[in-house]
Design an enzyme around this catalytic site. Sequence first.
Site, PDB file in Angstrom:
ATOM      1  N   ASP A 161     -16.684  24.479  -9.622  1.00 23.03           N
ATOM      2  CA  ASP A 161     -15.650  24.025  -8.147  1.00 23.03           C
ATOM      3  C   ASP A 161     -16.175  25.214  -6.960  1.00 23.03           C
ATOM      4  O   ASP A 161     -16.673  24.941  -5.945  1.00 23.03           O
ATOM      5  CB  ASP A 161     -14.785  25.354  -8.242  1.00 23.03           C
ATOM      6  N   ASP A 199     -11.091  19.361  -4.934  1.00 22.03           N
ATOM      7  CA  ASP A 199     -11.269  19.884  -4.777  1.00 22.03           C
ATOM      8  C   ASP A 199     -10.140  21.240  -5.535  1.00 22.03           C
ATOM      9  O   ASP A 199      -9.798  21.409  -6.664  1.00 22.03           O
ATOM     10  CB  ASP A 199     -11.932  20.583  -4.351  1.00 22.03           C
ATOM     11  N   ARG A 239     -21.804  22.421   2.275  1.00 20.56           N
ATOM     12  CA  ARG A 239     -22.230  23.146   3.548  1.00 20.56           C
ATOM     13  C   ARG A 239     -23.738  22.824   4.154  1.00 20.56           C
ATOM     14  O   ARG A 239     -24.372  22.346   4.621  1.00 20.56           O
ATOM     15  CB  ARG A 239     -22.387  24.424   3.260  1.00 20.56           C
ATOM     16  N   THR A 269     -15.746  17.595   4.069  1.00 20.97           N
ATOM     17  CA  THR A 269     -14.559  16.356   4.336  1.00 20.97           C
ATOM     18  C   THR A 269     -13.102  16.467   3.919  1.00 20.97           C
ATOM     19  O   THR A 269     -13.105  17.612   2.509  1.00 20.97           O
ATOM     20  CB  THR A 269     -14.797  14.985   3.954  1.00 20.97           C
ATOM     21  N   ASP A 324      -8.233  21.595  -9.330  1.00 13.86           N
ATOM     22  CA  ASP A 324      -8.392  22.820  -9.551  1.00 13.86           C
ATOM     23  C   ASP A 324      -6.611  22.975 -10.119  1.00 13.86           C
ATOM     24  O   ASP A 324      -6.660  23.393 -11.495  1.00 13.86           O
ATOM     25  CB  ASP A 324      -8.049  24.112  -8.347  1.00 13.86           C
ATOM     26  N   ASP A 383     -19.793  22.651  -5.750  1.00 13.50           N
ATOM     27  CA  ASP A 383     -19.722  21.322  -4.801  1.00 13.50           C
ATOM     28  C   ASP A 383     -19.257  21.989  -3.492  1.00 13.50           C
ATOM     29  O   ASP A 383     -19.968  21.691  -2.024  1.00 13.50           O
ATOM     30  CB  ASP A 383     -17.680  20.498  -4.885  1.00 13.50           C
ATOM     31  N   GLY A 384     -18.723  23.422  -3.087  1.00 13.96           N
ATOM     32  CA  GLY A 384     -18.714  23.749  -1.572  1.00 13.96           C
ATOM     33  C   GLY A 384     -20.087  24.641  -1.104  1.00 13.96           C
ATOM     34  O   GLY A 384     -20.490  23.882  -0.259  1.00 13.96           O
TER      35      GLY A 384
END
Length: 307
Positions: A88, A109, A96, A102, A113, A91-92
């Site tokens: 998790d 995401d 960036r 998007t 969760d 992916d952030g």
Amino acid sequence: MDGSPNVRTRKQAAAAAEKRNGTPNGHPNGFANPKRSPSSTEQPENIFLFYPNIIGYTRIILALASLYYMPLHPRTCSLLYSISCLLDALDGVAARYFQQSTQFGAVLDMVTDRCTTACLLVFLSSAWPRWALLFQGLISLDLASHYMHMYATLTMAGRGMSHKKVDENRSKLLHLYYTNKNVLFTVCALNELFFIALYLLSFSSPTLSPSLLPTDKSPGSSLQPGSPSHPASTLFAAPGSAWAMELARANKMDSTWPWVFAAVSSPVMATKQVLNVVQLVKASKWLAEGDIKTRREQGLPRKKKKN
């Protein structure tokens, strides 16, 4: 011919008409140079194949695999579930780095969760039926608060606004939670760690699961954590979830580390639930403010005409 003395051919007449109308090549798209048209030179991006979203799909696969192993193999399930949660954060970073943030990825995401945590809490409800109402309440609070927050952000702040961009004037606590990446990662990670620890304790701690204690004093019985309360012969007579639970518990596990993880992460888990309540209340008030503004613009409530 268009009647102009400077235009001698049909091609020149068409070019002159395009110049007057501002529609090159007969297409009213406003492009002065057809070579600059996005449809002719640029291929549309496939949002579904962005790197952060691929990581999101991987998280879903790992989560499904952990659910498959959840009733029988607590170690394997915990490993797969933990990797899915840790991705998790990745992916952030990818979003960036590759400039691929998007709205689809943000929703994917968040939904992943919510679903993975809900599935784990459903299992805990079946493991401890006495506390099922508490786990059901946690599921409802988690889903409701995040849905209300996402909907309020899209409705009130605009389509392009991220749900993680919380105004400090609206809530300092939520602003700190969403804007500080270290705080966000720590709270989410320890919250999941607490529930993983409870999951492992359901297989290893006779204190929380009395069924782990033997009911007889036969030579093969033991008071060690992980000992099933029923002999193997009775397990196959009643197949199902209870059978799967007892079969997994037959593989002895030590409850020391799960207790440590639960103790360390429990304060953060409680903090996360407080954040969920604050998020739900703030989002509800935000939507109500929008409703009041809309009703004023529409002149509501309208005064009824007296007969």
